[in-house]
Design a protein around this motif. Structure first.
Motif, PDB file in Angstrom:
ATOM      1  N   TYR A   1      18.317   7.139  -5.353  1.00 27.02           N
ATOM      2  CA  TYR A   1      18.082   8.402  -4.528  1.00 27.02           C
ATOM      3  C   TYR A   1      18.624   8.214  -3.053  1.00 27.02           C
ATOM      4  CZ  TYR A   1      15.163  12.284  -2.029  1.00 27.02           C
ATOM      5  OH  TYR A   1      14.835  13.093  -2.027  1.00 27.02           O
TER       6      TYR A   1
ATOM      7  N   ASP B   1      19.660  15.903  -0.707  1.00 30.21           N
ATOM      8  CA  ASP B   1      19.493  14.743  -1.342  1.00 30.21           C
ATOM      9  C   ASP B   1      20.041  14.853  -2.742  1.00 30.21           C
ATOM     10  OD1 ASP B   1      16.319  15.284  -2.521  1.00 30.21           O
ATOM     11  OD2 ASP B   1      17.958  16.893  -3.316  1.00 30.21           O
TER      12      ASP B   1
ATOM     13  N   ARG C   1      20.995  12.548  -6.927  1.00 30.41           N
ATOM     14  CA  ARG C   1      19.978  10.970  -7.063  1.00 30.41           C
ATOM     15  C   ARG C   1      21.608  10.606  -7.829  1.00 30.41           C
ATOM     16  NH1 ARG C   1      14.762  11.375  -6.682  1.00 30.41           N
ATOM     17  NH2 ARG C   1      14.138  13.665  -6.892  1.00 30.41           N
TER      18      ARG C   1
ATOM     19  N   ASN D   1      16.269   4.844  -1.306  1.00 27.51           N
ATOM     20  CA  ASN D   1      15.750   4.137  -2.134  1.00 27.51           C
ATOM     21  C   ASN D   1      15.865   3.205  -2.450  1.00 27.51           C
ATOM     22  OD1 ASN D   1      16.914   5.201  -4.479  1.00 27.51           O
ATOM     23  ND2 ASN D   1      14.748   5.684  -5.432  1.00 27.51           N
TER      24      ASN D   1
ATOM     25  N   SER E   1      10.458  -0.853  -4.389  1.00 29.54           N
ATOM     26  CA  SER E   1       9.669  -0.099  -4.259  1.00 29.54           C
ATOM     27  C   SER E   1       9.631   1.473  -4.468  1.00 29.54           C
ATOM     28  CB  SER E   1       8.411  -0.215  -2.207  1.00 29.54           C
ATOM     29  OG  SER E   1       7.967   1.055  -2.128  1.00 29.54           O
ATOM     30  N   ASN E   2       9.915   2.039  -5.289  1.00 29.08           N
ATOM     31  CA  ASN E   2       9.471   3.125  -4.525  1.00 29.08           C
ATOM     32  C   ASN E   2       8.999   4.650  -4.260  1.00 29.08           C
ATOM     33  OD1 ASN E   2      11.670   3.629  -6.805  1.00 29.08           O
ATOM     34  ND2 ASN E   2      10.266   3.272  -8.641  1.00 29.08           N
ATOM     35  N   TYR E   3       8.465   3.504  -2.806  1.00 29.75           N
ATOM     36  CA  TYR E   3       7.571   4.217  -2.310  1.00 29.75           C
ATOM     37  C   TYR E   3       8.296   3.949  -0.883  1.00 29.75           C
ATOM     38  CZ  TYR E   3       3.951   4.166  -5.686  1.00 29.75           C
ATOM     39  OH  TYR E   3       2.943   4.440  -7.093  1.00 29.75           O
ATOM     40  N   LYS E   4       9.544   3.640  -0.951  1.00 32.27           N
ATOM     41  CA  LYS E   4      10.077   2.939   0.631  1.00 32.27           C
ATOM     42  C   LYS E   4      11.530   4.489   0.659  1.00 32.27           C
ATOM     43  CE  LYS E   4      11.728  -0.290   3.431  1.00 32.27           C
ATOM     44  NZ  LYS E   4      10.966  -0.058   4.277  1.00 32.27           N
ATOM     45  N   LEU E   5      11.770   4.664   1.848  1.00 27.74           N
ATOM     46  CA  LEU E   5      13.136   5.310   2.198  1.00 27.74           C
ATOM     47  C   LEU E   5      13.866   3.532   3.147  1.00 27.74           C
ATOM     48  CD1 LEU E   5      13.061   8.791   2.351  1.00 27.74           C
ATOM     49  CD2 LEU E   5      13.972   7.015  -0.018  1.00 27.74           C
TER      50      LEU E   5
ATOM     51  N   TYR F   1       1.977  11.318  -0.118  1.00 27.35           N
ATOM     52  CA  TYR F   1       2.367  10.388   0.093  1.00 27.35           C
ATOM     53  C   TYR F   1       2.141  10.423   1.277  1.00 27.35           C
ATOM     54  CZ  TYR F   1       5.786   6.793   1.587  1.00 27.35           C
ATOM     55  OH  TYR F   1       7.089   6.018   1.724  1.00 27.35           O
TER      56      TYR F   1
ATOM     57  N   ARG G   1       5.943  10.291  -4.653  1.00 18.93           N
ATOM     58  CA  ARG G   1       5.920   8.810  -4.425  1.00 18.93           C
ATOM     59  C   ARG G   1       6.716   8.312  -3.022  1.00 18.93           C
ATOM     60  NH1 ARG G   1       7.180   5.058  -9.373  1.00 18.93           N
ATOM     61  NH2 ARG G   1       5.174   5.111 -10.173  1.00 18.93           N
ATOM     62  N   GLY G   2       7.286   9.449  -2.170  1.00 17.88           N
ATOM     63  CA  GLY G   2       7.982   8.552  -1.096  1.00 17.88           C
ATOM     64  C   GLY G   2       9.230   8.652  -0.852  1.00 17.88           C
ATOM     65  N   GLY G   3       9.289   7.434  -1.950  1.00 21.84           N
ATOM     66  CA  GLY G   3      11.249   6.943  -1.941  1.00 21.84           C
ATOM     67  C   GLY G   3      11.766   7.784  -3.613  1.00 21.84           C
ATOM     68  N   THR G   4      11.286   8.493  -3.777  1.00 15.07           N
ATOM     69  CA  THR G   4      11.487   9.191  -4.926  1.00 15.07           C
ATOM     70  C   THR G   4      11.888  10.625  -4.356  1.00 15.07           C
ATOM     71  OG1 THR G   4       9.399   9.491  -6.761  1.00 15.07           O
ATOM     72  CG2 THR G   4      11.550   7.646  -6.506  1.00 15.07           C
ATOM     73  N   ASP G   5      11.276  11.359  -4.074  1.00  9.04           N
ATOM     74  CA  ASP G   5      11.347  12.488  -3.201  1.00  9.04           C
ATOM     75  C   ASP G   5      11.482  12.817  -1.575  1.00  9.04           C
ATOM     76  OD1 ASP G   5       9.091  12.909  -4.915  1.00  9.04           O
ATOM     77  OD2 ASP G   5      10.866  13.973  -5.516  1.00  9.04           O
TER      78      ASP G   5
END
Lengths: 114, 114
Positions: free
Chosen positions: A32, A49, A51, A93, A98-102, B31, B97-101
């Motif tokens: 992403y 954005d 994917r 990402n 982690s999918n919680y991080k950019l 998130y 999730r922050g890393g996917t959106d």
């Protein structure tokens, strides 16, 4: 280490020209990617954005291209206007982590000359 | 209007004096995240929260605390600020999730620690 980076820290264009801002990434697992615009004194603003299952995505006057072979991301702005002057960031990402991080690049300053 | 708000926008303080920067979002996002932005270093993540009562460290958590007691609020706490925490701080939120959106950013808080 793996990182998100930019080829050009500054870009100056004439009003009405097309702008291309580039970004390299090194993690082939990233799935992403996102471009932000930050005007002076403001927070980053979402532009577009994409994917990893896509190569191209278009918005209003903007297009993002993703080349997974060479791990390259670009933002194209058509008919650049003075209001487009800002710092542009790419972010990725890292799927598999982690999918919680950019993770953000350091930015390119775009200056549009009237 | 859907937005992320931060307060204060500007703060000058002295070393060791505890402070809190508030962040609130009205988009019902799960998130939330805090970043600091420094010249030449880009945006670096401090802490993030996946949901109420669930937080985790980012890349630069030392010297910071966070809490997530309510879905809409995510305050950043500096128990004993030091000059190296002088920076521009951004709060962000995301539906996913922050890393996917897409992450939506607040306007920023410029902190100076003397």
């Amino acid at each position: 280490g793996e990182s998100v980076g930019l080829h050009l820290p500054t870009l100056s264009v004439q009003e009405g020209d097309n702008s291309i801002i580039n970004c390299a990434y090194s993690n082939s697992a990233s799935d992403y990617f996102i471009w932000y615009k930050q005007e002076s004194g403001k927070g980053p603003q979402f532009i577009i954005d994409i994917r990893s299952n896509m190569d191209k995505r278009q918005g209003q006057r903007v297009t993002v291209l993703l080349n997974k072979t060479v791990k390259h991301l670009s933002l194209q702005i058509a008919a650049t206007q003075p209001g487009d002057s800002a710092v542009y960031f790419c972010a990725e990402n890292r799927a598999g982590g982690s999918n919680y991080k950019l993770t953000f690049g350091k930015g390119t300053l775009l200056t549009v000359n009237p | 209007e859907a937005q992320v708000t931060q307060n204060p926008r500007y703060l000058i303080t002295v070393t060791g004096k505890k402070l809190t920067v508030t962040c609130s979002q009205n988009m019902n996002h799960e998130y939330m995240s805090w970043y600091r932005q420094d010249p030449g270093l880009g945006l670096r993540q401090i802490y993030y929260s996946m949901n109420v009562e669930v937080t985790d460290k980012g890349d630069v958590p030392e010297g910071y605390k966070v809490s997530r007691k309510e879905k809409r609020n995510f305050p950043l706490i500096l128990e004993s600020p030091s000059p190296n925490q002088t920076s521009l701080y951004f709060c962000a939120s995301s539906f996913g999730r922050g890393g996917t959106d897409t992450q939506y950013f607040g306007p920023g808080t410029r902190l100076t620690v003397l």
